[in-house]
Design a protein around this motif. Structure first.
Motif, PDB file in Angstrom:
ATOM      1  N   GLN A 273       0.824  -1.204   0.000  1.00  0.00           N
ATOM      2  CA  GLN A 273       0.000   0.000   0.000  1.00  0.00           C
ATOM      3  C   GLN A 273       0.864   1.262   0.000  1.00  0.00           C
ATOM      4  OE1 GLN A 273      -2.662   0.178   3.302  1.00  0.00           O
ATOM      5  NE2 GLN A 273      -3.735   1.999   2.583  1.00  0.00           N
ATOM      6  N   ARG A 297      -9.124  -5.430  -5.484  1.00  0.00           N
ATOM      7  CA  ARG A 297      -8.925  -4.142  -4.809  1.00  0.00           C
ATOM      8  C   ARG A 297     -10.063  -3.974  -3.815  1.00  0.00           C
ATOM      9  NH1 ARG A 297      -5.222   0.095  -4.006  1.00  0.00           N
ATOM     10  NH2 ARG A 297      -6.344   2.071  -3.745  1.00  0.00           N
ATOM     11  N   GLU A 299     -12.011  -1.822  -0.896  1.00  0.00           N
ATOM     12  CA  GLU A 299     -12.168  -0.445  -0.416  1.00  0.00           C
ATOM     13  C   GLU A 299     -13.549  -0.261   0.190  1.00  0.00           C
ATOM     14  OE1 GLU A 299     -13.681   1.640  -4.567  1.00  0.00           O
ATOM     15  OE2 GLU A 299     -11.552   1.754  -4.039  1.00  0.00           O
ATOM     16  N   LEU A 338      -7.452   0.072   4.603  1.00  0.00           N
ATOM     17  CA  LEU A 338      -8.121   0.229   3.319  1.00  0.00           C
ATOM     18  C   LEU A 338      -7.897   1.621   2.732  1.00  0.00           C
ATOM     19  CD1 LEU A 338      -9.346  -2.375   4.395  1.00  0.00           C
ATOM     20  CD2 LEU A 338     -11.565  -1.642   3.517  1.00  0.00           C
ATOM     21  N   PRO A 339      -7.883   1.758   1.403  1.00  0.00           N
ATOM     22  CA  PRO A 339      -7.996   0.695   0.401  1.00  0.00           C
ATOM     23  C   PRO A 339      -6.701  -0.116   0.325  1.00  0.00           C
ATOM     24  CG  PRO A 339      -7.582   2.780  -0.661  1.00  0.00           C
ATOM     25  CD  PRO A 339      -7.750   3.084   0.800  1.00  0.00           C
ATOM     26  N   ASP A 341      -4.692  -3.547  -1.953  1.00  0.00           N
ATOM     27  CA  ASP A 341      -4.652  -4.566  -3.001  1.00  0.00           C
ATOM     28  C   ASP A 341      -4.419  -5.921  -2.348  1.00  0.00           C
ATOM     29  OD1 ASP A 341      -4.946  -2.776  -5.208  1.00  0.00           O
ATOM     30  OD2 ASP A 341      -2.867  -2.162  -4.895  1.00  0.00           O
ATOM     31  N   THR A 397     -16.132  -3.373  -3.228  1.00  0.00           N
ATOM     32  CA  THR A 397     -16.435  -2.187  -2.433  1.00  0.00           C
ATOM     33  C   THR A 397     -17.481  -2.525  -1.384  1.00  0.00           C
ATOM     34  OG1 THR A 397     -16.012  -0.776  -4.356  1.00  0.00           O
ATOM     35  CG2 THR A 397     -17.194   0.216  -2.500  1.00  0.00           C
TER      36      THR A 397
END
Length: 406
Positions: A273, A297, A299, A338-339, A341, A397
């Motif tokens: 990150q 991803r 988030e 967050l966000p 990977d 998401t």
């Protein structure tokens, strides 16, 4: 120890008696036997003279004269024996008393000089209490073991570990150094010594710690403490690719899904990150099975992020939509991460025998839980029909509010 000393006293008493009794019996036997022999001879002489009188070989007057002579000889022999025994009888008892008194003193003195009372006490304690009840008791025990057995390198190593647990790195450095001198260059000892020096220096690696880590990895390339410590040092110096490299090597030797593996993976994710936030190029994932992963991803939506607690927990997991509700693979993050990977693979399996396969269709779910319970989330996000091995990054998401459980 009470039973030991009681038994020792009993043995000393037996030893004293073993010394005194034969000498005393010898004196009594010698004195009593000589007197009894003289009396027996006198009585035998009387019987012989009476028999001679009865046979007419002696007159009564001759017998009386012979008995008078025998009586005189008996008195002379008895007096002679008593005068010969008297000097020994005067000195004998005192010699026995002194010998009996000195024997326990000599034995106890030799035990304290050549024995190991501290070791015996420690052995008894370890028999009654194999495991110390607290960290302080553990340190005290290991200190006593190193005092009794100063050449015991394993004891010094355990003492160093205990000092580290008690946040006393300076003392741990000395203990690990003592262990290293006795055990030689063992990778785990070198790594622990470097870790103690790192903490003692205020979370900085000095040249001696670096040399110890290098030697540890030379002897054992996958030494976990060395890899973990080098990863921490690299992360704190903003060398995020270096931290990822060390931690990925460490992760390959850990049990998938364990607390330690999850913690290391969390560190790798934070390092990735940081690289992404700085616009850098992410290093490749280490030793991931070709294609048998899900890249996503993760988030929060803006609305959920505005009201979420930074310490709340986020779970992301994948399950077979046509199978049981039990997740196949899962990871855990905090809202502050967050966000992020994420790469899900068989290393994140909930059960040891779970393996992701190329082309497998799964359902991805992420759930926000302020309590840390995955079954009591407040919001979630879900993506259906995710193909394992697809090169496309899935956007997951968390944006859906969940109804509270009844």
């Amino acid at each position: 120890m009470t039973d030991f000393w009681l038994l020792s006293v009993v043995l000393l008493v037996v030893a004293v008696l073993a010394v005194i009794w034969p000498l005393w019996k010898h004196r009594q036997y010698k004195r009593v036997d000589r007197t009894a022999l003289n009396v027996a001879l006198y009585q035998e002489r009387m019987s012989e003279l009476d028999a001679q009188v009865a046979a007419g070989d002696l007159t009564v007057a001759e017998r009386d004269s012979a008995l008078e002579e025998a009586s005189r000889l008996l008195l002379e022999d008895t007096a002679r024996d008593e005068s010969a025994e008297r000097p020994r009888r005067r000195g004998g008892p005192w010699l026995l008393i002194v010998s009996a008194g000195l024997l326990p003193i000599i034995v106890v003195g030799l035990y304290f000089a050549w024995g190991n009372p501290a070791g015996l006490s420690l052995y008894r304690e370890m028999q009654t209490s194999p495991q110390p009840e607290s960290l302080e008791a553990m340190i005290d025990r290991m200190q006593r073991i190193t005092e009794v057995q100063p050449e015991n390198g394993e004891a010094w190593y355990m003492l160093g570990r205990a000092y580290l647990s008690a946040q006393q790195p300076d003392l741990a450095v000395d203990a690990f150094g003592q262990s290293l001198e006795r055990l030689g260059e063992r990778p785990e000892v070198l790594a622990q010594l470097a870790q103690a020096r790192y903490f003692a220096a205020g979370n900085e690696l000095d040249s001696a710690a670096v040399a110890a880590l290098d030697k540890a990895l030379e002897l054992e390339p996958n030494e976990p403490t060395a890899l973990g410590l080098l990863g921490i040092a690299a992360f704190e110096s903003a060398d995020y690719p270096g931290a990822i490299e060390y931690w990925q090597r460490l992760l390959t030797g850990m049990r998938p899904g364990s607390d330690g593996a999850l913690a290391i993976q969390g560190g790798i994710d934070r390092a990735r990150q940081r690289i992404t936030a700085a616009g850098g190029e992410l290093p490749a994932q280490a030793e991931q099975p070709a294609g048998e992963v899900i890249t996503l991803r993760l988030e929060l939506s803006a609305e959920v992020a505005a009201q979420a607690d930074p310490d709340a927990v986020v779970f992301v997991f994948a399950r077979d939509p046509d199978g049981p509700p039990m997740p196949l693979v899962a990871r855990r993050f905090s809202v502050a991460d967050l966000p992020v990977d994420v790469v899900l693979s068989s290393a994140d399996a909930m059960l040891p025998d779970v393996e992701l396969s190329q082309g497998q269709i799964l359902q991805l779910t992420a759930r926000l839980s302020p309590t840390g319970d995955a079954l009591q989330g407040t919001h979630q996000g879900r993506v259906d029909d995710v193909t394992v091995g697809n090169q496309q990054v899935v956007l997951l998401t968390i944006d859906q509010a969940l109804k509270p459980a009844p």
